[in-house]
Write a protein that holds these residues in place. Structure first.
Motif, PDB file in Angstrom:
ATOM      1  N   LEU A 140       0.873  -1.244   0.041  1.00 37.24           N
ATOM      2  CA  LEU A 140      -0.001   0.022   0.019  1.00 37.24           C
ATOM      3  C   LEU A 140       0.762   1.224   0.057  1.00 37.24           C
ATOM      4  CD1 LEU A 140      -2.425  -1.045   2.956  1.00 37.24           C
ATOM      5  CD2 LEU A 140      -2.552  -1.520   0.309  1.00 37.24           C
ATOM      6  N   TRP A 141       0.225   2.212  -0.737  1.00 38.72           N
ATOM      7  CA  TRP A 141       1.009   3.421  -0.533  1.00 38.72           C
ATOM      8  C   TRP A 141      -0.077   4.586  -0.069  1.00 38.72           C
ATOM      9  CZ3 TRP A 141       4.568   6.785   0.166  1.00 38.72           C
ATOM     10  CH2 TRP A 141       4.199   8.201   0.024  1.00 38.72           C
ATOM     11  N   ALA A 142       0.173   5.147   1.358  1.00 31.38           N
ATOM     12  CA  ALA A 142      -0.673   6.046   1.777  1.00 31.38           C
ATOM     13  C   ALA A 142      -0.183   7.214   2.314  1.00 31.38           C
ATOM     14  CB  ALA A 142      -1.131   5.355   3.383  1.00 31.38           C
ATOM     15  N   PRO A 143      -0.532   8.431   1.575  1.00 29.63           N
ATOM     16  CA  PRO A 143      -0.021   9.891   1.809  1.00 29.63           C
ATOM     17  C   PRO A 143      -0.232  10.326   3.324  1.00 29.63           C
ATOM     18  CG  PRO A 143      -1.785   9.811   0.251  1.00 29.63           C
ATOM     19  CD  PRO A 143      -1.597   8.246   0.537  1.00 29.63           C
ATOM     20  N   LEU A 144       0.467  11.142   3.559  1.00 29.19           N
ATOM     21  CA  LEU A 144       0.254  11.701   4.858  1.00 29.19           C
ATOM     22  C   LEU A 144      -0.533  13.037   4.797  1.00 29.19           C
ATOM     23  CD1 LEU A 144       0.489  11.907   8.171  1.00 29.19           C
ATOM     24  CD2 LEU A 144       2.693  13.045   7.820  1.00 29.19           C
ATOM     25  N   LEU A 145      -1.825  13.235   5.065  1.00 28.11           N
ATOM     26  CA  LEU A 145      -2.525  14.411   4.957  1.00 28.11           C
ATOM     27  C   LEU A 145      -2.735  14.937   6.377  1.00 28.11           C
ATOM     28  CD1 LEU A 145      -5.461  13.001   2.547  1.00 28.11           C
ATOM     29  CD2 LEU A 145      -3.102  14.044   2.094  1.00 28.11           C
ATOM     30  N   HIS A 146      -2.394  16.467   6.508  1.00 28.06           N
ATOM     31  CA  HIS A 146      -2.470  17.138   7.900  1.00 28.06           C
ATOM     32  C   HIS A 146      -3.917  17.712   8.253  1.00 28.06           C
ATOM     33  CE1 HIS A 146       2.026  16.871   7.867  1.00 28.06           C
ATOM     34  NE2 HIS A 146       1.813  17.404   6.613  1.00 28.06           N
ATOM     35  N   SER A 147      -4.814  17.757   7.353  1.00 28.92           N
ATOM     36  CA  SER A 147      -6.049  17.819   7.646  1.00 28.92           C
ATOM     37  C   SER A 147      -7.331  17.366   6.886  1.00 28.92           C
ATOM     38  CB  SER A 147      -6.319  19.789   7.260  1.00 28.92           C
ATOM     39  OG  SER A 147      -6.428  20.049   5.790  1.00 28.92           O
ATOM     40  N   PRO A 148      -8.243  17.292   7.529  1.00 29.77           N
ATOM     41  CA  PRO A 148      -9.457  16.550   7.011  1.00 29.77           C
ATOM     42  C   PRO A 148     -10.200  16.956   5.636  1.00 29.77           C
ATOM     43  CG  PRO A 148      -9.993  16.990   9.470  1.00 29.77           C
ATOM     44  CD  PRO A 148      -8.733  17.803   8.633  1.00 29.77           C
ATOM     45  N   GLN A 149      -9.608  18.460   5.259  1.00 29.45           N
ATOM     46  CA  GLN A 149     -10.055  19.104   3.995  1.00 29.45           C
ATOM     47  C   GLN A 149      -9.316  18.729   3.071  1.00 29.45           C
ATOM     48  OE1 GLN A 149      -9.902  20.576   7.208  1.00 29.45           O
ATOM     49  NE2 GLN A 149     -12.255  20.384   7.574  1.00 29.45           N
ATOM     50  N   GLN A 150      -7.872  18.369   3.471  1.00 32.88           N
ATOM     51  CA  GLN A 150      -7.068  18.064   2.314  1.00 32.88           C
ATOM     52  C   GLN A 150      -7.249  16.932   1.309  1.00 32.88           C
ATOM     53  OE1 GLN A 150      -2.991  17.853   3.905  1.00 32.88           O
ATOM     54  NE2 GLN A 150      -1.898  17.640   1.703  1.00 32.88           N
ATOM     55  N   ALA A 151      -7.191  17.202   0.196  1.00 29.87           N
ATOM     56  CA  ALA A 151      -7.440  16.273  -0.818  1.00 29.87           C
ATOM     57  C   ALA A 151      -6.546  15.236  -1.141  1.00 29.87           C
ATOM     58  CB  ALA A 151      -8.248  16.783  -2.101  1.00 29.87           C
ATOM     59  N   GLN A 195      -4.163  14.327  11.855  1.00 30.18           N
ATOM     60  CA  GLN A 195      -3.652  13.899  10.331  1.00 30.18           C
ATOM     61  C   GLN A 195      -4.465  12.454   9.970  1.00 30.18           C
ATOM     62  OE1 GLN A 195       0.516  13.313  11.224  1.00 30.18           O
ATOM     63  NE2 GLN A 195       0.958  15.751  11.059  1.00 30.18           N
ATOM     64  N   ARG A 196      -4.520  12.648   8.517  1.00 29.90           N
ATOM     65  CA  ARG A 196      -5.208  11.313   7.947  1.00 29.90           C
ATOM     66  C   ARG A 196      -3.994  10.469   7.341  1.00 29.90           C
ATOM     67  NH1 ARG A 196      -9.196  13.597   4.112  1.00 29.90           N
ATOM     68  NH2 ARG A 196      -9.725  11.521   3.498  1.00 29.90           N
ATOM     69  N   VAL A 197      -4.070   9.178   7.190  1.00 28.71           N
ATOM     70  CA  VAL A 197      -3.269   8.242   6.150  1.00 28.71           C
ATOM     71  C   VAL A 197      -4.017   7.685   5.483  1.00 28.71           C
ATOM     72  CG1 VAL A 197      -1.111   6.967   6.379  1.00 28.71           C
ATOM     73  CG2 VAL A 197      -1.499   8.404   8.069  1.00 28.71           C
ATOM     74  N   PRO A 198      -4.553   7.999   4.459  1.00 30.73           N
ATOM     75  CA  PRO A 198      -5.536   7.219   3.500  1.00 30.73           C
ATOM     76  C   PRO A 198      -4.735   6.324   2.541  1.00 30.73           C
ATOM     77  CG  PRO A 198      -5.676   9.378   2.767  1.00 30.73           C
ATOM     78  CD  PRO A 198      -4.762   9.658   4.211  1.00 30.73           C
ATOM     79  N   VAL A 199      -5.475   5.418   2.094  1.00 25.05           N
ATOM     80  CA  VAL A 199      -4.605   4.301   1.171  1.00 25.05           C
ATOM     81  C   VAL A 199      -5.061   5.104  -0.107  1.00 25.05           C
ATOM     82  CG1 VAL A 199      -4.406   2.252   0.185  1.00 25.05           C
ATOM     83  CG2 VAL A 199      -4.723   2.481   2.598  1.00 25.05           C
ATOM     84  N   LEU A 200      -3.936   5.181  -0.929  1.00 26.86           N
ATOM     85  CA  LEU A 200      -3.706   5.754  -2.229  1.00 26.86           C
ATOM     86  C   LEU A 200      -3.820   4.616  -3.290  1.00 26.86           C
ATOM     87  CD1 LEU A 200      -4.412   8.466  -4.199  1.00 26.86           C
ATOM     88  CD2 LEU A 200      -1.885   8.814  -4.167  1.00 26.86           C
ATOM     89  N   LEU A 201      -2.851   4.020  -3.295  1.00 28.61           N
ATOM     90  CA  LEU A 201      -2.522   2.871  -4.101  1.00 28.61           C
ATOM     91  C   LEU A 201      -2.313   1.909  -3.435  1.00 28.61           C
ATOM     92  CD1 LEU A 201       0.283   4.571  -6.185  1.00 28.61           C
ATOM     93  CD2 LEU A 201      -1.947   4.578  -6.798  1.00 28.61           C
TER      94      LEU A 201
END
Length: 867
Positions: free
Chosen positions: A99-110, A137-143
């Motif tokens: 998995l590749w999961a980017p680190l997002l600093h706010s819930p609104q960040q796309a 922070q959010r770490v959603p799965v991108l790939l």
């Protein structure tokens, strides 16, 4: 150190001579026996530990390869990511997902559109204070790349799971690969998989965090995201060890960084003992606790794993032949050591052979004692049934063929088959053929005829024997003489059949009932329905007015355990008796399990009882008639004595009265003229004498009839006197039924030997039946007697002009209790008793229909040959 000692031990032994060489060789053998197994295990365990460590490192290297891809390319789309990771997944089958999961600093960040080439503007300069202001922070799965279904779908925030959030935090703090503990990956509709997660932070170019940075250092650059690998623990260990040769080693992988039950990661059972299972606490099985073991810790990311290897009882040691290459290297200096090793090896094999020989001998001796002691005949043939490989000594007693058993090796199967006759042999051959075709066992019971009369029964059993790589290697079995059991079984079956026949053909209705009066078993089909489907009520067999009493009696049987019975009569004038017998339990005699009910037709018994009562009454009447006759005789004797006297007095007084009439003229006597009185008195005197004599004759007949019959058959009976006496006794009944009664007797008849009273009873029964058959008084009854032409028999005939006897009645007229006068009190015993009496006198009682209405009864009696 031990290896060096072993390597140079033979050199020292050769240098110091034969005695020291012997001692050192002995010590070497002892040490070899004690340590060879441990050495082999250590080598095998080291191979497995190294294999697991290598596979783990290769799996974690996959994350570094992906991070290198990110650094090499400025931007990677999903297709490129899948192409790159596909080769990794193919080479490493234990990786479940990448998995590749980017680190997002706010819930609104796309989410960014691709993997990082350049860091986002906010990410490159963000620091800890900024993160605190920005919020969670959010770490959603991108790939995501996986073999079938990824561990997390695209868009799933990994930071929402506590275990993964802690894992990502450790990776950020260390800047290197962080590994999670054991996590159960739940897959809907599929089996749960135990996995570990590994996370590697990916930083923007120029912002890579140094691995040695302190965790508490602030103002550090945050990573762009994380490369996350999901590893199937079971598949990882399986890939690492499966390529190694099976040696009987069990492997337990534990996570020392975890606590409690979470330490257990996977237990790899030896392929030589696949049924072994680890304890729930993560410890090795109890039966492996005393086996050699090896524990090695290996680093896995930021965690520490322990790999525990334990030798099983089936551990396969390569033994000391693996030392041969050392002997080749040292050359001739170690020749003596190699020779000593060879001798030790030979001695060990010799001991094994001796032990194997002793074991084989003991087993053969045990089998020989077993085969010679028991009466069972063991046999064995090859798979094609072309050679008899073995047959027990007890076969001699069975077949009586000692000469044929002297040379058993390679004997033909006919030696076994010839014991049986053709039909039995064919059955046995078919059973063996079926075993060869289907592979199952067989059991047949066959007769064997020894001699002309000695029939024995044998049970023949056969079993297939299979070896590795062969569907059927041989057929073994045994023969057992079961004659005693067969005879007992046949006797028991015959006894059961007889008992069942007796039970089913009993004239009584027999059935068993439970405590609720439901029928359990009956000896015949019931004549009509006795309840609904599945329920048979026993009280419905009985008339309605009897059912309540029957149920009360049945309750008493179950309560008291005593036999109960009662009687009742049905609407067709038949009498029945019901007997209820308790059936107790075999273990508890006081517990009534069921009751047996027997319904018996007792109509004939009741009639016999009534007949006995009637006979007793008749006997009482006979005694009473004798008493009455005695009482009548007293005044009748006075009449007989005084009647002649009065007649003589009248005769003497008559001349005086005549003279007085001549002198005085006519006068009256008792209101009658002298002429009328003279006629009336003369006739009265004559009637008084005759009637008194008639009374005396009737009384004499009554006394004779009431006399006790002792059954003597040696009396001389004069039929010419018996018939008139019977007619006189029945005079009143004759005058009641007919005006045309005739008694036709010759002047003299031969006497008959027998019982006078019984013959009188026969004549009375026959004449009374003839009188009662007359429809009116104008019909006649004729009684006659005569001797036959030879003078050997007396034939008495009673002819009547009555209604006659129908053909269906004629066929049953002599049967007991058969009567056509049941409504008038007839018992059906008169003619039956008469026929029996005539037969006892050697006579014949016959019934013939007349041409005109009526019946002729003939009594044929033999004449007495004595004077």
């Amino acid at each position: 150190m031990f290896d060096n000692l072993r390597r140079y031990a033979a050199t020292y032994a050769v240098a110091i001579g034969g005695i020291l060489m012997t001692c050192l060789s002995s010590w070497n053998v002892r040490q070899e026996l004690q340590t060879s197994h441990l050495k082999e295990f250590q080598w095998a365990a080291g191979d497995r530990i190294q294999a697991v460590r290598s596979v783990v490192d290769q799996g974690l290297d996959a994350l570094l390869e992906i991070r290198g891809l990110f650094y090499a390319a400025q931007g990677i789309d999903e297709q490129e990511f899948l192409v790159f990771t596909d080769s990794i997944l193919k080479r490493r089958p234990y990786i479940h997902s990448l998995l590749w999961a980017p680190l997002l600093h706010s819930p609104q960040q796309a989410l960014p559109g691709s993997a990082p080439g350049t860091p986002p503007a906010s990410s490159a300069t963000a620091n800890a204070d900024d993160l605190a202001i920005a919020g969670p922070q959010r770490v959603p799965v991108l790939l995501a790349a996986a073999r079938s279904e990824p561990a997390a779908a695209q868009g799933v925030d990994l930071n929402t799971t506590p275990e993964l959030a802690a894992l990502l935090q450790r990776a950020r703090e260390s800047g290197n690969i962080a590994v999670s503990g054991r996590i159960d990956l739940v897959r809907p509709g599929r089996e749960t998989v135990r996995v570990i997660y590994a996370a590697l932070p990916v930083y923007a170019p120029g912002h890579s965090r140094h691995p040695g940075a302190l965790p508490f250092a602030r103002k550090q650059a945050d990573p762009l995201g994380f490369v996350v690998g999901v590893y199937d623990i079971e598949e990882l260990v399986h890939v690492a060890i499966n390529l190694l040769e099976p040696r009987g080693v069990e492997v337990l992988v534990r996570d020392d960084s975890a606590g409690g039950d979470a330490q257990f990661l996977h237990f790899y059972a030896s392929r030589l003992e696949p049924r072994a299972a680890v304890k729930a606490s993560g410890l090795m099985p109890a039966y492996d606790e005393d086996q050699p073991s090896m524990v090695v810790g290996i680093p896995v990311g930021d965690r520490s794993w322990s790999i525990i290897c334990v030798a099983t009882h089936t551990f396969r040691s390569a033994e000391a032949f693996t030392e041969a290459h050392w002997s080749v290297l040292v050359g001739g200096f170690l020749f003596t050591a190699l020779l000593a090793f060879y001798l030790v090896r030979s001695r060990r094999e010799l001991e094994n052979r001796i032990q194997l020989t002793l074991t084989i001998y003991e087993r053969e001796e045990l089998f020989r004692q077993l085969a010679e002691t028991v009466d069972v005949v063991f046999w064995a043939t090859n798979a094609d049934v072309t050679r008899l490989e073995y047959i027990g000594p007890a076969f001699r007693q069975l077949a009586g063929r000692e000469a044929m058993l002297d040379s058993l090796d390679g004997a033909a199967p006919s030696l076994l088959l010839d014991v049986f006759e053709a039909d039995a042999r064919r059955t046995l051959v078919e059973a063996i053929g079926q075993l060869q075709a289907e592979g199952g066992r067989f059991t047949v019971v066959l007769p064997v005829l020894r001699g002309e009369r000695d029939l024995r029964w044998l049970r023949v059993c056969g079993f297939p024997v299979r070896e590795a790589g062969s569907p059927l290697s041989r057929i073994v079995g045994f023969l057992e003489d079961i004659t005693e059991h067969k005879l007992a079984e046949d006797a028991l079956r015959d006894s059961e059949a007889k008992l069942r026949t007796l039970f089913n053909h009993s004239p009584d209705l027999i059935f068993t009932v439970d405590g609720e009066a439901r029928i359990l078993l009956t000896n015949r089909p019931l004549p009509y329905p006795v309840g609904g489907a599945g329920e048979k009520r026993s009280e419905l067999i009985l008339p309605p007015e009897v059912r309540e009493g029957y149920l009360q009696k049945l309750q008493q049987v179950f309560a008291s355990g005593r036999i109960e019975h009662f009687q009742y009569n049905s609407s067709d004038a038949t009498w029945w008796e019901i007997r209820m017998v308790p059936i107790s339990s075999a273990t508890v005699a006081t517990t009534v399990m069921a009751a047996m009910v027997v319904i018996t037709d007792i109509t004939e018994n009741r009639k016999l009882q009534w007949q006995a009562i009637r006979s007793a009454r008749l006997a009482s009447l006979g005694v009473l008639s004798a008493g009455i006759a005695h009482e009548i005789n007293n005044p009748n004797h006075a009449i007989l004595a005084n009647a002649p006297l009065l007649a003589r007095i009248w005769q003497d007084a008559l001349p005086i009265l005549n003279e007085y009439e001549q002198e005085q003229g006519s006068f009256l006597l008792a209101g009658l003229s002298f002429e009328q009185a003279r006629q009336t008195i003369s006739r009265g005197m004559r009637d008084i004498g005759e009637n008194a004599k008639r009374i005396q004759k009737i009384v004499d007949n009554l006394k004779h009839l009431g006399k006790q019959d002792r059954g003597h058959m040696n009396e001389l009976a004069d039929i010419g006197k018996i018939l008139p006496a019977v007619v006189t006794l029945l005079d009143t009944r004759i005058r009641k039924h007919t005006d045309a009664f005739t008694l036709d007797l010759p002047a003299a008849l031969p006497t008959v030997r027998g019982n006078v009273q019984q013959l009188e009873q026969v004549f009375i029964n026959v004449i009374v039946n003839a009188l009662e058959s007359l429809p009116d008084r104008s019909r006649s009854v004729k009684v006659s007697a005569r001797a036959d032409h030879a003078g050997n028999r007396v034939i008495i005939q009673v002819e009547d002009q009555g209604k006659g006897i129908a053909e269906e009645v004629m066929a049953q007229i002599g049967e007991p209790f058969f009567t056509t006068k049941a409504e008038s009190g007839g018992t059906g015993l008169g003619l039956s008793i008469s026929s029996s009496i005539v037969e006892k006198h050697g006579g014949i009682l016959r019934f013939e229909a007349n041409h005109n209405p009526g019946t002729t009864v003939s009594i044929d009696l033999p004449v007495s040959t004595e004077e």
